[in-house]
Design a protein around this motif. Sequence first.
Motif, PDB file in Angstrom:
ATOM      1  N   LEU A  22      42.340  46.714  37.874  1.00  0.00           N
ATOM      2  CA  LEU A  22      42.858  47.466  38.714  1.00  0.00           C
ATOM      3  C   LEU A  22      44.507  46.445  38.266  1.00  0.00           C
ATOM      4  CD1 LEU A  22      44.258  46.727  41.542  1.00  0.00           C
ATOM      5  CD2 LEU A  22      44.501  44.442  41.538  1.00  0.00           C
ATOM      6  N   THR A  23      45.545  47.876  38.428  1.00  0.00           N
ATOM      7  CA  THR A  23      46.952  47.670  36.571  1.00  0.00           C
ATOM      8  C   THR A  23      48.277  46.964  38.056  1.00  0.00           C
ATOM      9  OG1 THR A  23      47.224  49.690  37.922  1.00  0.00           O
ATOM     10  CG2 THR A  23      46.271  48.920  35.666  1.00  0.00           C
ATOM     11  N   ALA A  24      48.752  45.576  38.286  1.00  0.00           N
ATOM     12  CA  ALA A  24      49.810  45.466  39.041  1.00  0.00           C
ATOM     13  C   ALA A  24      51.139  45.223  37.453  1.00  0.00           C
ATOM     14  CB  ALA A  24      49.435  44.199  39.003  1.00  0.00           C
ATOM     15  N   ILE A  40      48.112  34.052  39.712  1.00  0.00           N
ATOM     16  CA  ILE A  40      47.745  35.245  39.407  1.00  0.00           C
ATOM     17  C   ILE A  40      46.899  36.278  39.583  1.00  0.00           C
ATOM     18  CG2 ILE A  40      49.308  37.468  39.388  1.00  0.00           C
ATOM     19  CD1 ILE A  40      51.915  35.064  38.993  1.00  0.00           C
ATOM     20  N   LYS A  41      46.235  36.453  38.364  1.00  0.00           N
ATOM     21  CA  LYS A  41      44.884  37.489  38.260  1.00  0.00           C
ATOM     22  C   LYS A  41      43.950  37.631  39.387  1.00  0.00           C
ATOM     23  CE  LYS A  41      46.427  38.548  33.366  1.00  0.00           C
ATOM     24  NZ  LYS A  41      45.849  39.423  32.022  1.00  0.00           N
ATOM     25  N   ASN A  42      43.509  35.801  39.391  1.00  0.00           N
ATOM     26  CA  ASN A  42      42.136  35.538  40.372  1.00  0.00           C
ATOM     27  C   ASN A  42      42.649  35.764  41.213  1.00  0.00           C
ATOM     28  OD1 ASN A  42      41.304  34.825  38.177  1.00  0.00           O
ATOM     29  ND2 ASN A  42      41.487  32.429  38.762  1.00  0.00           N
ATOM     30  N   TYR A  43      44.241  35.591  42.479  1.00  0.00           N
ATOM     31  CA  TYR A  43      44.456  36.351  43.230  1.00  0.00           C
ATOM     32  C   TYR A  43      44.223  37.280  43.618  1.00  0.00           C
ATOM     33  CZ  TYR A  43      47.468  37.206  46.930  1.00  0.00           C
ATOM     34  OH  TYR A  43      48.877  37.773  48.045  1.00  0.00           O
ATOM     35  N   LEU A  44      44.793  38.314  42.894  1.00  0.00           N
ATOM     36  CA  LEU A  44      44.695  39.486  42.976  1.00  0.00           C
ATOM     37  C   LEU A  44      42.812  40.493  42.708  1.00  0.00           C
ATOM     38  CD1 LEU A  44      47.727  41.112  40.498  1.00  0.00           C
ATOM     39  CD2 LEU A  44      47.352  41.388  43.145  1.00  0.00           C
ATOM     40  N   ALA A  45      42.126  39.702  42.088  1.00  0.00           N
ATOM     41  CA  ALA A  45      41.054  40.209  41.509  1.00  0.00           C
ATOM     42  C   ALA A  45      40.501  39.652  43.389  1.00  0.00           C
ATOM     43  CB  ALA A  45      40.333  39.624  40.932  1.00  0.00           C
ATOM     44  N   ASN A  49      38.699  42.899  45.070  1.00  0.00           N
ATOM     45  CA  ASN A  49      37.645  43.096  44.969  1.00  0.00           C
ATOM     46  C   ASN A  49      37.846  44.204  43.629  1.00  0.00           C
ATOM     47  OD1 ASN A  49      35.400  42.440  45.372  1.00  0.00           O
ATOM     48  ND2 ASN A  49      35.376  44.309  46.320  1.00  0.00           N
ATOM     49  N   LYS A  50      38.230  43.375  42.883  1.00  0.00           N
ATOM     50  CA  LYS A  50      38.264  43.918  41.278  1.00  0.00           C
ATOM     51  C   LYS A  50      37.892  43.322  40.192  1.00  0.00           C
ATOM     52  CE  LYS A  50      39.916  47.898  42.757  1.00  0.00           C
ATOM     53  NZ  LYS A  50      39.104  49.306  42.570  1.00  0.00           N
ATOM     54  N   GLU A  51      37.238  43.032  39.145  1.00  0.00           N
ATOM     55  CA  GLU A  51      36.001  42.915  38.692  1.00  0.00           C
ATOM     56  C   GLU A  51      37.544  42.165  37.658  1.00  0.00           C
ATOM     57  OE1 GLU A  51      33.120  43.956  36.107  1.00  0.00           O
ATOM     58  OE2 GLU A  51      32.314  44.470  38.258  1.00  0.00           O
ATOM     59  N   THR A  52      39.012  43.259  36.570  1.00  0.00           N
ATOM     60  CA  THR A  52      39.667  42.958  35.702  1.00  0.00           C
ATOM     61  C   THR A  52      40.972  43.230  36.795  1.00  0.00           C
ATOM     62  OG1 THR A  52      37.738  43.731  34.380  1.00  0.00           O
ATOM     63  CG2 THR A  52      40.480  43.426  33.339  1.00  0.00           C
TER      64      THR A  52
END
Length: 94
Positions: A22-24, A40-45, A49-52
Amino acid sequence: MSYIDEIIEAYYKKYNEANNILTATLSYVVEPNENQLSQIKNYLAKKYNKETVEITMIEQPELIGGFVLKVGDIEEDNSIRGRLNRLEKKLTWR
């Protein structure tokens, strides 16, 4: 050669889809520390439902405080400037 930018963009999009990336974009006033960035990365993942998660960071002092998080067309505005704009809309609506 006039299409090279579109070709590169399409390649990265397909690559990210194939590899569950996922790109943000994170716009901020004060750069987040490693712990905050990790949260923030964990929240977005979890949300997408993305790994990275790969985040592009942009400093924007005009936000006054807080941050704005963009993923594709979805924007989460947690900035002071955004809150002031929403308050202004509520007050002028009445």
